[in-house]
Design a protein around this motif. Sequence first.
Motif, PDB file in Angstrom:
ATOM      1  N   GLN B 140      49.343 -12.345  48.019  1.00 39.84           N
ATOM      2  CA  GLN B 140      48.664 -13.017  46.922  1.00 39.84           C
ATOM      3  C   GLN B 140      47.759 -14.103  47.483  1.00 39.84           C
ATOM      4  N   PHE B 141      46.556 -14.168  46.955  1.00 43.30           N
ATOM      5  CA  PHE B 141      45.610 -15.209  47.338  1.00 43.30           C
ATOM      6  C   PHE B 141      45.216 -15.987  46.092  1.00 43.30           C
ATOM      7  N   GLN B 142      45.041 -17.269  46.280  1.00 36.79           N
ATOM      8  CA  GLN B 142      44.690 -18.118  45.145  1.00 36.79           C
ATOM      9  C   GLN B 142      43.600 -19.083  45.582  1.00 36.79           C
ATOM     10  N   ALA B 143      42.569 -19.178  44.772  1.00 36.47           N
ATOM     11  CA  ALA B 143      41.461 -20.071  45.114  1.00 36.47           C
ATOM     12  C   ALA B 143      40.635 -20.320  43.857  1.00 36.47           C
ATOM     13  N   SER B 144      39.608 -21.136  43.992  1.00 35.96           N
ATOM     14  CA  SER B 144      38.687 -21.314  42.877  1.00 35.96           C
ATOM     15  C   SER B 144      37.835 -20.062  42.740  1.00 35.96           C
ATOM     16  N   ILE B 145      37.325 -19.856  41.560  1.00 39.34           N
ATOM     17  CA  ILE B 145      36.595 -18.614  41.288  1.00 39.34           C
ATOM     18  C   ILE B 145      35.412 -18.459  42.238  1.00 39.34           C
ATOM     19  N   GLY B 146      34.810 -19.585  42.592  1.00 36.23           N
ATOM     20  CA  GLY B 146      33.639 -19.505  43.459  1.00 36.23           C
ATOM     21  C   GLY B 146      33.918 -18.878  44.806  1.00 36.23           C
ATOM     22  N   ASN B 147      35.158 -18.809  45.181  1.00 32.75           N
ATOM     23  CA  ASN B 147      35.511 -18.225  46.481  1.00 32.75           C
ATOM     24  C   ASN B 147      35.948 -16.769  46.381  1.00 32.75           C
ATOM     25  N   TRP B 148      35.573 -16.130  45.290  1.00 31.91           N
ATOM     26  CA  TRP B 148      36.057 -14.763  45.076  1.00 31.91           C
ATOM     27  C   TRP B 148      35.669 -13.838  46.219  1.00 31.91           C
ATOM     28  N   ARG B 149      34.488 -14.067  46.776  1.00 31.93           N
ATOM     29  CA  ARG B 149      34.038 -13.152  47.831  1.00 31.93           C
ATOM     30  C   ARG B 149      34.881 -13.304  49.096  1.00 31.93           C
ATOM     31  N   ARG B 150      35.197 -14.534  49.435  1.00 31.95           N
ATOM     32  CA  ARG B 150      36.054 -14.755  50.605  1.00 31.95           C
ATOM     33  C   ARG B 150      37.446 -14.183  50.378  1.00 31.95           C
ATOM     34  N   MET B 151      37.933 -14.302  49.160  1.00 33.76           N
ATOM     35  CA  MET B 151      39.254 -13.743  48.873  1.00 33.76           C
ATOM     36  C   MET B 151      39.233 -12.222  49.005  1.00 33.76           C
ATOM     37  N   ALA B 152      38.160 -11.639  48.553  1.00 32.58           N
ATOM     38  CA  ALA B 152      38.038 -10.183  48.703  1.00 32.58           C
ATOM     39  C   ALA B 152      38.013  -9.808  50.187  1.00 32.58           C
ATOM     40  N   HIS B 153      37.272 -10.599  50.977  1.00 34.54           N
ATOM     41  CA  HIS B 153      37.247 -10.334  52.433  1.00 34.54           C
ATOM     42  C   HIS B 153      38.646 -10.503  53.041  1.00 34.54           C
ATOM     43  N   LYS B 154      39.386 -11.477  52.527  1.00 31.56           N
ATOM     44  CA  LYS B 154      40.748 -11.671  53.044  1.00 31.56           C
ATOM     45  C   LYS B 154      41.608 -10.438  52.794  1.00 31.56           C
ATOM     46  N   ILE B 155      41.477  -9.874  51.616  1.00 37.28           N
ATOM     47  CA  ILE B 155      42.241  -8.655  51.325  1.00 37.28           C
ATOM     48  C   ILE B 155      41.799  -7.533  52.263  1.00 37.28           C
ATOM     49  N   SER B 156      40.497  -7.410  52.451  1.00 41.17           N
ATOM     50  CA  SER B 156      39.989  -6.375  53.372  1.00 41.17           C
ATOM     51  C   SER B 156      40.556  -6.584  54.772  1.00 41.17           C
ATOM     52  N   ASP B 157      40.593  -7.824  55.204  1.00 40.69           N
ATOM     53  CA  ASP B 157      41.138  -8.114  56.537  1.00 40.69           C
ATOM     54  C   ASP B 157      42.593  -7.678  56.643  1.00 40.69           C
ATOM     55  N   ALA B 158      43.364  -7.995  55.601  1.00 38.75           N
ATOM     56  CA  ALA B 158      44.788  -7.645  55.639  1.00 38.75           C
ATOM     57  C   ALA B 158      44.975  -6.122  55.661  1.00 38.75           C
ATOM     58  N   VAL B 159      44.193  -5.437  54.851  1.00 38.40           N
ATOM     59  CA  VAL B 159      44.312  -3.967  54.808  1.00 38.40           C
ATOM     60  C   VAL B 159      43.886  -3.367  56.151  1.00 38.40           C
ATOM     61  N   TYR B 160      42.774  -3.848  56.660  1.00 38.37           N
ATOM     62  CA  TYR B 160      42.263  -3.340  57.936  1.00 38.37           C
ATOM     63  C   TYR B 160      43.292  -3.550  59.050  1.00 38.37           C
ATOM     64  N   SER B 161      43.863  -4.751  59.090  1.00 36.66           N
ATOM     65  CA  SER B 161      44.835  -5.052  60.151  1.00 36.66           C
ATOM     66  C   SER B 161      46.051  -4.143  60.060  1.00 36.66           C
ATOM     67  N   ARG B 162      46.524  -3.936  58.836  1.00 36.04           N
ATOM     68  CA  ARG B 162      47.728  -3.111  58.697  1.00 36.04           C
ATOM     69  C   ARG B 162      47.449  -1.649  59.039  1.00 36.04           C
ATOM     70  N   LEU B 163      46.282  -1.160  58.690  1.00 32.60           N
ATOM     71  CA  LEU B 163      46.002   0.259  58.912  1.00 32.60           C
ATOM     72  C   LEU B 163      45.537   0.564  60.334  1.00 32.60           C
ATOM     73  N   THR B 164      45.004  -0.428  61.016  1.00 30.96           N
ATOM     74  CA  THR B 164      44.511  -0.170  62.365  1.00 30.96           C
ATOM     75  C   THR B 164      45.383  -0.799  63.445  1.00 30.96           C
ATOM     76  N   GLY B 165      46.164  -1.790  63.075  1.00 33.15           N
ATOM     77  CA  GLY B 165      47.001  -2.452  64.067  1.00 33.15           C
ATOM     78  C   GLY B 165      46.257  -3.488  64.886  1.00 33.15           C
ATOM     79  N   GLU B 166      45.068  -3.819  64.488  1.00 25.82           N
ATOM     80  CA  GLU B 166      44.335  -4.833  65.246  1.00 25.82           C
ATOM     81  C   GLU B 166      43.723  -5.860  64.296  1.00 25.82           C
ATOM     82  N   ALA B 167      43.249  -6.949  64.858  1.00 23.76           N
ATOM     83  CA  ALA B 167      42.686  -8.019  64.035  1.00 23.76           C
ATOM     84  C   ALA B 167      41.429  -7.530  63.326  1.00 23.76           C
ATOM     85  N   ALA B 168      41.102  -8.201  62.244  1.00 21.46           N
ATOM     86  CA  ALA B 168      39.949  -7.785  61.453  1.00 21.46           C
ATOM     87  C   ALA B 168      38.788  -8.748  61.666  1.00 21.46           C
ATOM     88  N   TYR B 169      37.727  -8.596  60.865  1.00 23.73           N
ATOM     89  CA  TYR B 169      36.537  -9.425  61.092  1.00 23.73           C
ATOM     90  C   TYR B 169      35.725  -9.680  59.829  1.00 23.73           C
TER      91      TYR B 169
END
Lengths: 375, 441
Positions: B140-169
């Motif tokens: 779960q991520f929580q932030a002000s609405i203005g940071n929605w794009r960064r939060m979306a990137h955070k989710i992408s990072d988490a998914v990428y890391s779990r599926l590839t086994g390496e750090a994301a970007y």
Amino acid sequence: MDIGVKISGTAHAILISIAIFGAPIFSADEENPIQISEVSLISLEEFELLTKENMPVFQSEPEPEVQEPELEPEVQEPEPEPEVQEPEPEPEVQEPEPELEVQEPEPEPEVQEIINESDSDLIAPIADEDNLGELTPELNENAAPKAAEIISDVSNEAPEEPADIGALEDTSFEKVNGADEEKLEIELNENTPAEESTTQIVTEAEEQKSDLVPSRTSKPKSRPKNLKTTKEIAIKPKLKPKEVVEAEKDTTAESILESLKEKKEPEPFLNLTPAQKESVVNIIKNKMRLCWNPSVGVENGLTNVMILGLKFDIDGKLVESPVNLTPNSGVGSLQAFEAARRAVIRCSPYNELDPEIYDGWKELNLKFNPKNMGR
Amino acid sequence: MKYFIKIVIIGLMFFMSKVLTLSAETKPLMIEITQGIIKPMPIALSQFTAIGDTTPQYVDQITSVIMADLVGSGLFREIPRSAHVSANTNFNNPVKFSDWRVINVDALITGSVNIQGDKLILQFRLFDVFAQKPLGEGLQFQASIGNWRRMAHKISDAVYSRLTGEAAYFDSRVVYISEQGPKNARKKRLTIMDYDGANSRFLTDDNDIVLAPRFSPNNEEIVYTSYETGVPKVYLMNVDTLNKRVLDDQPGMTFAPRFSPDGRNVVMSLTDRGNTDIYSVVLESRRKTRLTSGPSIDTAPSFSPDGKQIVFESDRGGRQQIYIMSSSGGDATRISFGKGSYGTPVWSPRGDMIAFTKISQGRFHIGVMRTDGSNERLLTASFLDEGPTWSPNGRVIMFFRESAGTNGAPEIFSVDVTGRNLKRVKTIQNGSDPSWSGLLK
């Protein structure tokens, strides 16, 4: 001298005969009265102990009308997965996923149980608004005014207009060529690879270096015929559904001991001829060629070699989730295992395998070696 | 006598073969799989559940960014929503895996978007469809609405890391040079943007030529070269306040700066009386140390991640090649030996590879090699490719490509280290000299 050698030779021959044919020649078999007396001497406590301990493995006479259970992988029973597959603690994974074919309304899991705000290993959750204001400075009301707004005489907005929700463009990348556009096609045939799939990675530099495209060679479709007769197949042990085993709990001590004795007998094993072995190998390799999609683009994607243990029923269906037999683990090994597991499940059932030689493939170990892929 | 010996030998052989056969029977047949397919993993992003004041537009916006991140990596392929058999109306409902397996989805992402006032809460889970089990914990991520794009990137990072086994970007930024106008009078401005081209912001005006910006390790400062005084000089700028100062005000031209991994030093080239060498400057004391000497042109230094070595380009051997030396200077070892010239080497954040520009047979290439110069691999080829910069996880390289002709203009591209996923990065204007930040905190 000769007599000694002859005696010695004869003795050795007898010993060898005992070693080879010992059981049939010297076995006391079931006519031994001692076995009968053992049964009669068992006490009630021993009987209860035996009943308690051995009931799960008890097997009674097969009932012909009982059908084999369908053990399709997509309808997995809520049995615990092999621990080696998931090194990460997953508390919520302990909840068995509901049987999908029989969807029943279940109490919704609490978000707080699953969404871990503070202890996440992957990413620490964003804590609060105040801290987040620093993350995106241009959106922080508390931050100092930005000189950039004075310097800039061109709009600072992103190309995709992030502030305008409706007009947002979902990607900021443009594809170099149109090949990836086709990726949106759906594959309804599970065993069919994507059209854009490849077995080689060719960089732009390599493409321009040579226009040579290797021509494909088509593999012969025919597979070696199985030469084994059906005689030995008849003694293949059949799987028994749990209900039947449960129903047979009320038995006598004699039958328990009898079943235990039967269990000790070696299971018939069917040796594969070279042609049969080649047939099994080819079938598995051909299927994996279409189903295995290792992540060659990630770290150790080309070096992680995984060994999976598989068990099949006679219809070629997996009877349990593939087991990770790889001795070592490292970076990307979990993902490599998961890719191999997906391949095995995706390609199921393996009904091309000849049931007449079931004993030869009821258990297989697959070694997934991507070292020659990607280049 | 011979007869009995024969019997014994034959018997022994038969016995041994029987023993060997029995032992062989106990092991399952081992089959080595060496051939598969290489394709992006098919993933699906189930419609996120809208909670609270959330509007469908917000849900679409967030999920679009997540999918663009993952698909843009080249490792994943989206199964479009139009193909979904079932929709997830409630984030907490159990996943009907059969509905996702039938459309050949490998990994499924479910989530919810909850807007309460100006607060945005994102939740998501990731599932392996074929194994029918969740992959890791939900987040779960929580932030002000203005940071929605960064939060979306955070989710992408988490998914990428779990599926590839390496750090994301994905939650990272890029600073680059925006270019506008004809070639002979091009306006150049320092510009910062999200890694995907969103949220672009100019950091300088177009009065002075600026070149080669580089992020500090904490992503808060950049060093770059500016012609503000008429002579190229290296400047240090705070990204938030835009306060800047010249790094070395001694005579001579300074350019090609780059931070040390600990952020305390900057290495750069200094040209004094026609001779170009590499110097190290301590930011706090501004003390300057000369690392190379000699009449050759030594430039484009880049630290190894451990800060112990520096890779740079030099023509000391008669042609522009890549060398490695200690971060305190001294003898250098040449590592590039292929045909052509090599330049702009950049050490990977992983430490395992060096990206470079190669000029060979009239073509420019972006390539990678091991730190000992082995395993050289060219990833691109064009009229002009230059200026590689590594993603935070060391799996993607961004660079700029300039087209030929009088109307030719630079554009920013990215390519993964396999060379398979080459694509253009959208920028608000033409762009050159990109520099990738580390993952944002």
